[in-house]
Motif scaffolding. Sequence first.
Motif, PDB file in Angstrom:
ATOM      1  N   CYS A 130      94.774  51.525  51.729  1.00  0.00           N
ATOM      2  CA  CYS A 130      96.214  51.376  51.963  1.00  0.00           C
ATOM      3  C   CYS A 130      96.820  50.358  50.998  1.00  0.00           C
ATOM      4  O   CYS A 130      97.903  50.582  50.445  1.00  0.00           O
ATOM      5  CB  CYS A 130      96.485  50.949  53.403  1.00  0.00           C
ATOM      6  N   LEU A 131      96.130  49.237  50.811  1.00  0.00           N
ATOM      7  CA  LEU A 131      96.652  48.222  49.892  1.00  0.00           C
ATOM      8  C   LEU A 131      96.704  48.763  48.470  1.00  0.00           C
ATOM      9  O   LEU A 131      97.695  48.567  47.753  1.00  0.00           O
ATOM     10  CB  LEU A 131      95.784  46.959  49.935  1.00  0.00           C
ATOM     11  N   THR A 132      95.651  49.461  48.051  1.00  0.00           N
ATOM     12  CA  THR A 132      95.646  50.044  46.708  1.00  0.00           C
ATOM     13  C   THR A 132      96.799  51.015  46.535  1.00  0.00           C
ATOM     14  O   THR A 132      97.506  50.996  45.513  1.00  0.00           O
ATOM     15  CB  THR A 132      94.309  50.752  46.441  1.00  0.00           C
ATOM     16  N   ARG A 165      90.051  44.081  39.782  1.00  0.00           N
ATOM     17  CA  ARG A 165      90.759  43.033  40.509  1.00  0.00           C
ATOM     18  C   ARG A 165      91.437  43.600  41.752  1.00  0.00           C
ATOM     19  O   ARG A 165      91.527  42.922  42.791  1.00  0.00           O
ATOM     20  CB  ARG A 165      91.786  42.349  39.602  1.00  0.00           C
ATOM     21  N   VAL A 166      91.903  44.834  41.663  1.00  0.00           N
ATOM     22  CA  VAL A 166      92.523  45.479  42.825  1.00  0.00           C
ATOM     23  C   VAL A 166      91.476  45.736  43.900  1.00  0.00           C
ATOM     24  O   VAL A 166      91.739  45.596  45.093  1.00  0.00           O
ATOM     25  CB  VAL A 166      93.223  46.783  42.406  1.00  0.00           C
ATOM     26  N   MET A 223      91.097  42.572  45.752  1.00  0.00           N
ATOM     27  CA  MET A 223      92.246  42.362  46.643  1.00  0.00           C
ATOM     28  C   MET A 223      92.153  43.255  47.865  1.00  0.00           C
ATOM     29  O   MET A 223      92.458  42.833  48.988  1.00  0.00           O
ATOM     30  CB  MET A 223      93.544  42.659  45.889  1.00  0.00           C
ATOM     31  N   ALA A 224      91.742  44.505  47.660  1.00  0.00           N
ATOM     32  CA  ALA A 224      91.662  45.462  48.767  1.00  0.00           C
ATOM     33  C   ALA A 224      90.658  45.025  49.818  1.00  0.00           C
ATOM     34  O   ALA A 224      90.821  45.315  51.004  1.00  0.00           O
ATOM     35  CB  ALA A 224      91.307  46.847  48.229  1.00  0.00           C
ATOM     36  N   ALA A 225      89.616  44.314  49.384  1.00  0.00           N
ATOM     37  CA  ALA A 225      88.625  43.819  50.346  1.00  0.00           C
ATOM     38  C   ALA A 225      89.229  42.781  51.286  1.00  0.00           C
ATOM     39  O   ALA A 225      88.690  42.533  52.366  1.00  0.00           O
ATOM     40  CB  ALA A 225      87.426  43.236  49.599  1.00  0.00           C
ATOM     41  N   ARG A 226      90.354  42.188  50.887  1.00  0.00           N
ATOM     42  CA  ARG A 226      91.048  41.195  51.716  1.00  0.00           C
ATOM     43  C   ARG A 226      92.424  41.711  52.137  1.00  0.00           C
ATOM     44  O   ARG A 226      93.376  40.942  52.307  1.00  0.00           O
ATOM     45  CB  ARG A 226      91.207  39.880  50.955  1.00  0.00           C
ATOM     46  N   SER A 279     100.274  38.812  39.583  1.00  0.00           N
ATOM     47  CA  SER A 279      98.964  38.325  39.141  1.00  0.00           C
ATOM     48  C   SER A 279      98.211  39.379  38.332  1.00  0.00           C
ATOM     49  O   SER A 279      97.281  39.040  37.598  1.00  0.00           O
ATOM     50  CB  SER A 279      98.122  37.903  40.361  1.00  0.00           C
ATOM     51  N   LEU A 280      98.625  40.638  38.466  1.00  0.00           N
ATOM     52  CA  LEU A 280      98.037  41.740  37.702  1.00  0.00           C
ATOM     53  C   LEU A 280      98.871  42.080  36.471  1.00  0.00           C
ATOM     54  O   LEU A 280      98.638  43.117  35.836  1.00  0.00           O
ATOM     55  CB  LEU A 280      97.921  42.978  38.595  1.00  0.00           C
TER      56      LEU A 280
END
Length: 279
Positions: free
Chosen positions: A55-57, A74-75, A78-81, A128-129
């Motif tokens: 969902c975040l991705t 890097r995404v 981020m998706a893991a959090r 940040s990306l």
Amino acid sequence: MWGCSKFVFLATVALAAATGCPGSAAEIDRADLYRAQSVTNGFSEANRARALAPCLTEVLVKVSGDPRLTSDPRVGEMAARAADYVKDFSYRDLLNNRPPHDEQGTYDRPQYLTTDFEPDKIDALLASLTRKPWTSRRPAIVALFDVKPMKGDGFVLAKDGDAAKAADMRTALMVAARQAGMPLVLPGQDDIRSTRDKKPEALAGMAKTLGGDLVLAGTLIWRDEALGWVGDWQLPANGKDYHWQVRGVSFDDAFRTAMLGAAQILSGNGQPEPIVWAR
């Protein structure tokens, strides 16, 4: 026990219901760009965390218009959090509130998870990306697709066509448009002109007539040698004529490539790359 294919089918139906009719070009709700849906089992935190990651991705791609983020490591981190960036979430029973028939069904019952992310946090992640939100108006895309299936006659995908697979393809295209954050128009059969003329000026003239801003033209052909569908897409925009292709995929993935490619071009994130998916 529900298999993966049933999850995918139910999620597709639910997404299509949430999206509405593809025949009209509604403005994209800004809040919807920060919202995504997925399917999970039950209500456990561990299962929810797994469902929040894609969902975040999806939201990062949808807000920025840049599908290349899906392959950015890097995404993935981020998706893991993903839970850290959630504003709100809700569940909906995919089995229409039918009572569970066994104990496992009580705990692993499939749920449709809708997640709203904090816009400020998403925008900060994009910064940040070295990306930024695509804030300008998103043009309504008229999808003008010639389909040539493995069996039977070819057809032009229309909002009211009854060819074999047409209904499933309409649903898949709606989902792809929603995941890309793109307003979508499907013409009616009575509105469709010949699609043989793919000159940019001809396509530009069709757009307003068919109720949109730009025409995304394409062919979707089943190829045995590709072990799947081959999609060729064309989008005249910004004074250029863009082309890209995907090979060896399901029609769901072909439509996703079409809509994400259009978003990438129109958001200023460059030319989509050709994609070949091995099976």
